[in-house]
Design a protein around this motif. Sequence first.
Motif, mmCIF file in Angstrom:
data_model
loop_
_atom_site.group_PDB
_atom_site.id
_atom_site.type_symbol
_atom_site.label_atom_id
_atom_site.label_comp_id
_atom_site.label_asym_id
_atom_site.label_seq_id
_atom_site.Cartn_x
_atom_site.Cartn_y
_atom_site.Cartn_z
ATOM 1 N N GLY A 17 11.687 -2.607 1.215
ATOM 2 C CA GLY A 17 12.758 -2.156 2.108
ATOM 3 C C GLY A 17 12.951 -0.660 2.180
ATOM 4 N N GLY A 18 12.252 0.106 1.351
ATOM 5 C CA GLY A 18 12.364 1.562 1.408
ATOM 6 C C GLY A 18 11.446 2.133 2.476
ATOM 7 N N THR A 19 11.295 3.438 2.475
ATOM 8 C CA THR A 19 10.359 4.075 3.402
ATOM 9 C C THR A 19 9.294 4.818 2.611
ATOM 10 O OG1 THR A 19 11.736 6.043 3.592
ATOM 11 C CG2 THR A 19 12.041 4.342 5.271
ATOM 12 N N LEU A 20 8.135 4.959 3.206
ATOM 13 C CA LEU A 20 7.051 5.714 2.588
ATOM 14 C C LEU A 20 7.396 7.198 2.614
ATOM 15 C CD1 LEU A 20 4.108 3.754 4.223
ATOM 16 C CD2 LEU A 20 4.636 3.833 1.769
ATOM 17 N N PRO A 21 6.949 7.951 1.625
ATOM 18 C CA PRO A 21 7.275 9.385 1.577
ATOM 19 C C PRO A 21 6.771 10.132 2.816
ATOM 20 C CG PRO A 21 5.853 8.752 -0.271
ATOM 21 C CD PRO A 21 6.092 7.538 0.537
ATOM 22 N N GLY A 22 7.606 11.007 3.326
ATOM 23 C CA GLY A 22 7.246 11.838 4.468
ATOM 24 C C GLY A 22 7.271 11.118 5.807
ATOM 25 N N THR A 23 7.899 9.937 5.846
ATOM 26 C CA THR A 23 7.941 9.178 7.102
ATOM 27 C C THR A 23 9.368 8.801 7.448
ATOM 28 O OG1 THR A 23 7.730 6.995 6.059
ATOM 29 C CG2 THR A 23 5.681 8.140 6.588
ATOM 30 N N ASP A 24 9.583 8.519 8.719
ATOM 31 C CA ASP A 24 10.867 7.950 9.128
ATOM 32 C C ASP A 24 10.728 6.423 9.077
ATOM 33 O OD1 ASP A 24 9.450 7.195 11.426
ATOM 34 O OD2 ASP A 24 10.285 8.809 12.635
ATOM 35 N N TYR A 25 11.805 5.724 9.391
ATOM 36 C CA TYR A 25 11.814 4.267 9.267
ATOM 37 C C TYR A 25 10.718 3.603 10.111
ATOM 38 C CZ TYR A 25 13.355 -0.565 9.413
ATOM 39 O OH TYR A 25 13.386 -1.926 9.332
ATOM 40 N N GLU A 26 10.608 3.968 11.406
ATOM 41 C CA GLU A 26 9.651 3.320 12.305
ATOM 42 C C GLU A 26 8.207 3.570 11.879
ATOM 43 O OE1 GLU A 26 12.226 5.195 13.495
ATOM 44 O OE2 GLU A 26 13.469 3.545 14.205
ATOM 45 N N ARG A 27 7.918 4.802 11.531
ATOM 46 C CA ARG A 27 6.556 5.157 11.104
ATOM 47 C C ARG A 27 6.218 4.433 9.793
ATOM 48 N NH1 ARG A 27 3.645 10.395 12.180
ATOM 49 N NH2 ARG A 27 5.390 10.556 13.603
ATOM 50 N N SER A 28 7.158 4.381 8.875
ATOM 51 C CA SER A 28 6.940 3.688 7.606
ATOM 52 C C SER A 28 6.665 2.205 7.844
ATOM 53 C CB SER A 28 8.160 3.859 6.696
ATOM 54 O OG SER A 28 7.944 3.219 5.463
ATOM 55 N N ARG A 29 7.413 1.587 8.758
ATOM 56 C CA ARG A 29 7.196 0.161 9.081
ATOM 57 C C ARG A 29 5.801 -0.054 9.649
ATOM 58 N NH1 ARG A 29 9.043 -1.330 5.608
ATOM 59 N NH2 ARG A 29 10.746 -0.019 5.185
ATOM 60 N N ALA A 30 5.359 0.838 10.542
ATOM 61 C CA ALA A 30 4.018 0.707 11.120
ATOM 62 C C ALA A 30 2.958 0.802 10.012
ATOM 63 C CB ALA A 30 3.787 1.781 12.179
ATOM 64 N N TYR A 31 3.108 1.778 9.126
ATOM 65 C CA TYR A 31 2.137 1.948 8.037
ATOM 66 C C TYR A 31 2.165 0.751 7.074
ATOM 67 C CZ TYR A 31 1.775 6.890 9.501
ATOM 68 O OH TYR A 31 1.574 8.050 10.199
ATOM 69 N N THR A 32 3.342 0.255 6.726
ATOM 70 C CA THR A 32 3.398 -0.899 5.816
ATOM 71 C C THR A 32 2.861 -2.155 6.514
ATOM 72 O OG1 THR A 32 5.742 -1.270 6.315
ATOM 73 C CG2 THR A 32 5.239 -0.060 4.297
ATOM 74 N N ASN A 33 3.066 -2.270 7.825
ATOM 75 C CA ASN A 33 2.463 -3.393 8.555
ATOM 76 C C ASN A 33 0.937 -3.301 8.503
ATOM 77 O OD1 ASN A 33 4.858 -4.645 9.220
ATOM 78 N ND2 ASN A 33 5.054 -3.586 11.178
ATOM 79 N N TYR A 34 0.409 -2.090 8.623
ATOM 80 C CA TYR A 34 -1.041 -1.896 8.493
ATOM 81 C C TYR A 34 -1.500 -2.330 7.095
ATOM 82 C CZ TYR A 34 -5.457 0.330 7.504
ATOM 83 O OH TYR A 34 -6.754 0.551 7.104
ATOM 84 N N ILE A 35 -0.774 -1.895 6.081
ATOM 85 C CA ILE A 35 -1.142 -2.213 4.699
ATOM 86 C C ILE A 35 -1.112 -3.726 4.472
ATOM 87 C CG2 ILE A 35 -0.399 -1.979 2.288
ATOM 88 C CD1 ILE A 35 0.492 0.944 3.113
ATOM 89 N N ARG A 36 -0.122 -4.396 5.012
ATOM 90 C CA ARG A 36 -0.040 -5.862 4.868
ATOM 91 C C ARG A 36 -1.231 -6.570 5.505
ATOM 92 N NH1 ARG A 36 5.766 -5.090 6.066
ATOM 93 N NH2 ARG A 36 6.905 -5.618 4.171
#
Length: 129
Positions: free
Chosen positions: A90-109
Amino acid sequence: MTDETTGPVASRRRALMLGAAGASAIVSIRPALAQTSASVMNCEIPVPDPARAGSYIAADGTLVPAGTPGAYPPPGTAFKAEDVKRALSGGTLPGTDYERSRAYTNYIRRLQSGTSGFTCFASLQMPRG
């Protein structure tokens, strides 16, 4: 008195040696597990993997051509497992905003075996004892 290689004295001695070896193994395994856990948290996940460098990441985690509207450019550095684990909770990746972090975590998943970062991501999914 019994022979040293047979009889009750030898059996007790053998049992004591086995017990000592078992205790030694337990003491040796615990630090190894702790070290493994620590190394898992230090592994990194590139977004995207180097074979697909230059691609952008869409909101759903798929890779799209660079410059695709609504997609995000790669972050430029790999994410540490610890940061990914926090973002997946539920957190965000460092250096990202919420939307960008969600896109990156979706990629990782969506990572699959053979993709750079997959082993690191898979190790995050394993329960720790």
